[in-house]
Every structure is written in structure tokens, then in C-alpha cells.
Design a protein around this motif. Structure first.
Motif, short mmCIF file in Angstrom:
data_model
loop_
_atom_site.label_atom_id
_atom_site.label_comp_id
_atom_site.label_asym_id
_atom_site.label_seq_id
_atom_site.Cartn_x
_atom_site.Cartn_y
_atom_site.Cartn_z
N ASP A 1 3.28 -0.61 7.44
CA ASP A 1 3.15 0.44 6.44
C ASP A 1 4.17 1.53 6.78
O ASP A 1 4.07 2.17 7.83
CB ASP A 1 1.73 0.99 6.48
N LYS B 1 5.77 5.04 5.64
CA LYS B 1 5.56 6.21 4.79
C LYS B 1 6.67 7.21 5.07
O LYS B 1 6.99 7.49 6.23
CB LYS B 1 4.21 6.87 5.09
N GLN C 1 8.79 6.96 -1.21
CA GLN C 1 7.62 7.42 -0.47
C GLN C 1 6.96 6.40 0.45
O GLN C 1 6.57 6.74 1.56
CB GLN C 1 6.57 7.92 -1.46
N ARG C 2 6.81 5.17 -0.03
CA ARG C 2 6.03 4.22 0.76
C ARG C 2 6.47 2.78 0.49
O ARG C 2 6.79 2.40 -0.64
CB ARG C 2 4.56 4.36 0.41
#
Length: 175
Positions: free
Chosen positions: A120, A122, A99-100
Motif C-alpha cells: 500500500d 500512500k 494519492q494512493r
């Protein structure tokens, strides 16, 4: 020439998924988003296989095969050099498998500036597959010209995301 303007107008909405969100003399934010017709966990896995899709022209060694990404907090997005040396491009701050992924550090020439960044990544499930969004925020001195560097970083990350998408789309789905 009119056809070129018309083509640019038609293609403009597609470019909205990749852009410099903001830029100033001391920082910038770049966001790229790609949709892929593969399941979310597979898209995440493809991203982590960075040596398979990262453009060798944007490495210090000239070889993408020298890149590694260790998926543990404190892990390294690193590159080995032929003389026994190496580079920590970024380090892993957060991992939520599938997911991340959050990386911190300064890519490319930003390494030599008084600047650092947060990348980041995602991965989310969408109809027909998944979407990976990469958001890279950089702040610091950057020789007072971060706004001038931002379009170049945007172009490099855009190339990387295009290469990632191509690699991910070609992955076997029976994993």
C-alpha cells in the motif's frame, strides 16, 4: 568505540521511519516513509517511474530498464527477460492517481513460497512537500520462516525508498 554507540543513539530516531512493524513465522509487515520537498502529484508520478529508480541488483534481468508499471486495475508491475520471458512481480489492485496505489503479489524470493503480500503506497501533502509511505504486508507459509526473511525484505525496500527519494528530489518541478 564510544563514538560509535553515541552516533547510533543520535541516528536512531531517523531509523524510526523505516522498520519491520511486526513479524512471525507466517508473515510480516514492513513500513517505510520518506519526505520529499516536491508536490504530492509529482511524488506519485516519480514513484510510478519505477524503472528509473529501482535498484537493478534486485531484478531478475539485471536491468531496471526492463521494469514496467501499468497504472490500471489489474495492471502489472512486471519485468521482461532477455529470452522473451517475463515476471509479474505484483499486480495493481487500486489506483487513486496522485494519492494512493495498492499492489498485490510476492516480491523476490517470496515468489517461490506459498506467500503473498499487499503493498500500500500512500502519498500525502505535508508542509514543504510530500510524504510517501510504503506499507508491505506479507502472509502465508514462506517456508515457516517469514520472520527470518522480514529483515532482508526491509533492507531491500529501504534501499529502494532511498533510491526513489533521490530520484524524486531531482525531478524538475515545472511539470
Amino acid at each position: 568505540m564510544k563514538w560509535l554507540v553515541a552516533l547510533a543513539t543520535i541516528l536512531a530516531p531517523a531509523a524510526a521511519r523505516a522498520d519491520v512493524v511486526s513479524a512471525s513465522a507466517n508473515g510480516f509487515e514492513i513500513r517505510h516513509s520518506v519526505a520529499i520537498v516536491i508536490p504530492q502529484p509529482l511524488a506519485f508520478e516519480a514513484f510510478t517511474q519505477i524503472s528509473q529508480w529501482w535498484n537493478a541488483e534486485h531484478t531478475y534481468s539485471g536491468k531496471s530498464s526492463n521494469l514496467t508499471l501499468s497504472l490500471t486495475p489489474g495492471g502489472c508491475f512486471c519485468e521482461t527477460l532477455p529470452n522473451g520471458g517475463g515476471i509479474e512481480h505484483m499486480h495493481v489492485a487500486y489506483v487513486d492517481p496522485g494519492q494512493r496505489l495498492v499492489l498485490t503479489g510476492a516480491l523476490g524470493p517470496l515468489l517461490y513460497q506459498a506467500a503473498t503480500g499487499v503493498m500500500d503506497i500512500k502519498v500525502e501533502r505535508i508542509a514543504g512537500g510530500s510524504r510517501l509511505t510504503l506499507d508491505y504486508k506479507v502472509a502465508g507459509f514462506a517456508n515457516g520462516g517469514a520472520d527470518k526473511i522480514a529483515p532482508v525484505v526491509d533492507q531491500v525496500l529501504g534501499d529502494q525508498m532511498a533510491r526513489f527519494r533521490k530520484y524524486a528530489a531531482a525531478m524538475p518541478q515545472s511539470r
